[in-house]
Design an enzyme around this catalytic site. Structure first.
Site, PDB file in Angstrom:
ATOM      1  N   ASN A  10       0.879  -1.176   0.000  1.00 15.20           N
ATOM      2  CA  ASN A  10       0.000   0.000   0.000  1.00 15.20           C
ATOM      3  C   ASN A  10       0.912   1.221   0.000  1.00 15.20           C
ATOM      4  O   ASN A  10       1.518   1.536   1.020  1.00 15.20           O
ATOM      5  CB  ASN A  10      -0.888  -0.022   1.254  1.00 15.20           C
ATOM      6  CG  ASN A  10      -1.693   1.250   1.417  1.00 15.20           C
ATOM      7  OD1 ASN A  10      -1.788   2.056   0.481  1.00 15.20           O
ATOM      8  ND2 ASN A  10      -2.276   1.439   2.591  1.00 15.20           N
ATOM      9  N   LYS A  12       0.077   4.255  -0.267  1.00 12.74           N
ATOM     10  CA  LYS A  12      -0.555   5.452   0.315  1.00 12.74           C
ATOM     11  C   LYS A  12      -0.307   6.663  -0.595  1.00 12.74           C
ATOM     12  O   LYS A  12      -0.335   6.517  -1.806  1.00 12.74           O
ATOM     13  CB  LYS A  12      -0.045   5.686   1.733  1.00 12.74           C
ATOM     14  CG  LYS A  12      -0.128   4.437   2.599  1.00 12.74           C
ATOM     15  CD  LYS A  12       0.050   4.740   4.053  1.00 12.74           C
ATOM     16  CE  LYS A  12       0.121   3.447   4.826  1.00 12.74           C
ATOM     17  NZ  LYS A  12      -0.085   3.612   6.241  1.00 12.74           N
ATOM     18  N   HIS A  93      -9.619   1.025   4.391  1.00 16.10           N
ATOM     19  CA  HIS A  93      -8.389   1.256   5.171  1.00 16.10           C
ATOM     20  C   HIS A  93      -8.720   2.191   6.332  1.00 16.10           C
ATOM     21  O   HIS A  93      -9.518   3.118   6.187  1.00 16.10           O
ATOM     22  CB  HIS A  93      -7.308   1.859   4.271  1.00 16.10           C
ATOM     23  CG  HIS A  93      -5.957   1.847   4.926  1.00 16.10           C
ATOM     24  ND1 HIS A  93      -5.603   2.753   5.900  1.00 16.10           N
ATOM     25  CD2 HIS A  93      -4.901   1.023   4.771  1.00 16.10           C
ATOM     26  CE1 HIS A  93      -4.368   2.486   6.308  1.00 16.10           C
ATOM     27  NE2 HIS A  93      -3.916   1.438   5.648  1.00 16.10           N
ATOM     28  N   GLU A  95      -7.193   4.572   7.591  1.00 14.36           N
ATOM     29  CA  GLU A  95      -6.935   5.997   7.351  1.00 14.36           C
ATOM     30  C   GLU A  95      -8.119   6.642   6.638  1.00 14.36           C
ATOM     31  O   GLU A  95      -8.392   7.829   6.812  1.00 14.36           O
ATOM     32  CB  GLU A  95      -5.624   6.165   6.553  1.00 14.36           C
ATOM     33  CG  GLU A  95      -4.421   5.892   7.449  1.00 14.36           C
ATOM     34  CD  GLU A  95      -3.149   5.518   6.716  1.00 14.36           C
ATOM     35  OE1 GLU A  95      -3.062   5.684   5.487  1.00 14.36           O
ATOM     36  OE2 GLU A  95      -2.226   5.012   7.396  1.00 14.36           O
ATOM     37  N   GLU A 164      -5.710  -5.078  10.237  1.00 13.82           N
ATOM     38  CA  GLU A 164      -4.701  -4.046  10.486  1.00 13.82           C
ATOM     39  C   GLU A 164      -5.033  -3.310  11.782  1.00 13.82           C
ATOM     40  O   GLU A 164      -5.870  -2.383  11.773  1.00 13.82           O
ATOM     41  CB  GLU A 164      -4.681  -3.039   9.334  1.00 13.82           C
ATOM     42  CG  GLU A 164      -4.308  -3.632   7.997  1.00 13.82           C
ATOM     43  CD  GLU A 164      -3.654  -2.600   7.095  1.00 13.82           C
ATOM     44  OE1 GLU A 164      -2.588  -2.903   6.552  1.00 13.82           O
ATOM     45  OE2 GLU A 164      -4.181  -1.484   6.949  1.00 13.82           O
ATOM     46  N   GLY A 170       2.277   1.929  10.814  1.00 13.63           N
ATOM     47  CA  GLY A 170       3.306   2.963  10.740  1.00 13.63           C
ATOM     48  C   GLY A 170       3.959   3.292  12.066  1.00 13.63           C
ATOM     49  O   GLY A 170       4.645   4.305  12.195  1.00 13.63           O
ATOM     50  N   SER A 209       3.072  -2.460  10.297  1.00  8.67           N
ATOM     51  CA  SER A 209       4.503  -2.515  10.614  1.00  8.67           C
ATOM     52  C   SER A 209       5.166  -3.843  10.239  1.00  8.67           C
ATOM     53  O   SER A 209       6.067  -4.303  10.953  1.00  8.67           O
ATOM     54  CB  SER A 209       4.747  -2.175  12.089  1.00  8.67           C
ATOM     55  OG  SER A 209       4.354  -0.840  12.352  1.00  8.67           O
ATOM     56  N   GLY A 231       4.786   1.131   4.660  1.00  9.10           N
ATOM     57  CA  GLY A 231       6.105   1.750   4.485  1.00  9.10           C
ATOM     58  C   GLY A 231       7.145   0.846   3.844  1.00  9.10           C
ATOM     59  O   GLY A 231       7.933   1.296   2.993  1.00  9.10           O
TER      60      GLY A 231
HETATM   61  C1  PEP Z   1      -0.941   0.135   5.945  1.00  7.95           C
HETATM   62  O1  PEP Z   1      -1.151   1.330   6.090  1.00  7.95           O
HETATM   63  O2  PEP Z   1      -1.722  -0.556   5.263  1.00  7.95           O
HETATM   64  C2  PEP Z   1       0.220  -0.442   6.618  1.00  7.95           C
HETATM   65  C3  PEP Z   1       0.201  -1.710   6.870  1.00  7.95           C
HETATM   66  O3  PEP Z   1       1.239   0.423   6.920  1.00  7.95           O
HETATM   67  P1  PEP Z   1       2.674   0.052   7.610  1.00  7.95           P
HETATM   68  O4  PEP Z   1       3.126  -1.262   7.020  1.00  7.95           O
HETATM   69  O5  PEP Z   1       3.555   1.184   7.241  1.00  7.95           O
HETATM   70  O6  PEP Z   1       2.408  -0.077   9.063  1.00  7.95           O
END
Ligand code: PEP
Length: 256
Positions: A10, A12, A93, A95, A164, A170, A209, A231
């Site tokens: 992803n 983003k 998601h 966010e 998630e 993040g 993460s 990320g």
């Molecule tokens: C995400 O936003 O879908 C995600 C898993 O981010 P990160 O791996 O950066 O925690």
């Protein structure tokens, strides 16, 4: 039908035309691991160019509108994503659920629209730190899933659920393997209730993460069928070791 583990990136709100080289590198290096399905969900502005740059490699979007077309300024529909070359989309998601106030009903409508246009769907669910600390994570996320799931799916292999935890996205924080297993087992059970035997072909990804350093431990957890990676999906140097960890899990593919 064999169903492989899925590792989806992803991106983003990251990615310019100068990143097409990195996308090509990820697509090229992923081919070393044919037992893992790898995909990148990109900003809408890059989808068409990326799809042309890496033919055959799945390129996805990060949101979709539930309507086919209409007076919805700034939105993109499922047929538009297909037209641009996308083959999958993330819906729900956290966010977007938080910043865009997306409800479970909206997420379900988006998933239904995307599936009906032949897109794969990664449907995200997850709890806040407060809910986790209150000991209500499993029942909260299971209820969120029940209310977000499309009522029926013709091809369950095109639907994946991403668990998630919001507090893990993040932040570098990750639930324990036992916490991930408990949650994924509960979600698997909800999928069985919703879809019967077909629910077994809906993959459940872990997201939050995931990094090269923890991927093997996460993929070894029962009921983890892949990962949604934020990320660490931006660079081949981080994502490919995660794909390699998915390929190395004993028992892959997950459904023989
Ligand atoms: C995400 O936003 O879908 C995600 C898993 O981010 P990160 O791996 O950066 O925690």
């Amino acid at each position: 039908m064999a169903l492989n583990r899925l590792v989806a990136g992803n991106w983003k709100m990251h990615g310019l035309s100068s990143d097409l080289g990195e996308i090509k590198k990820i697509a090229r290096e992923s081919r070393q691991y044919p037992e893992v399905e790898v995909a990148l969900c990109l900003p809408a502005s890059l989808i068409e160019r990326a799809a042309r740059a890496v033919p055959g490699f799945p390129i996805g979007a990060q949101d979709v509108h539930q309507a086919e077309d209409g007076a919805c300024t700034g939105c993109i529909s499922a047929p538009m994503l297909r037209d641009a070359g996308a083959s999958l989309v993330i819906v729900g998601h956290s966010e977007r659920r938080e910043a865009q106030c997306e409800s479970n009903a909206e997420v379900r409508a988006k998933a239904e629209a995307a599936l009906s246009y032949g897109l794969g769907v990664i449907l995200c669910v997850g709890e806040s730190a407060e809910i986790r600390d209150a000991g209500q994570a499993v029942e909260t996320v299971a209820a969120q899933l029940d209310l977000s799931l499309p009522p029926q799916v013709d091809d369950p292999a095109r639907l994946a659920i991403a668990y998630e935890p919001i507090w893990a996205i993040g932040t570098g924080k990750v639930p324990t393997p036992a916490e991930i297993e408990d949650m994924h087992a509960a979600l698997r059970q909800r999928l069985d209730v919703a879809y019967g035997e077909a629910g077994g072909s809906v993959r459940i990804l872990y997201g939050g993460s995931v990094k090269p350093s923890n991927a093997s431990e996460i993929f070894a957890v029962p009921h983890v069928d892949g990962a949604l990676v934020g990320g660490a999906s931006l660079r081949a140097a981080d994502l490919i070791p995660i794909v390699a960890a998915a390929a190395a899990v004993e028992g892959a593919p997950i459904i023989a």
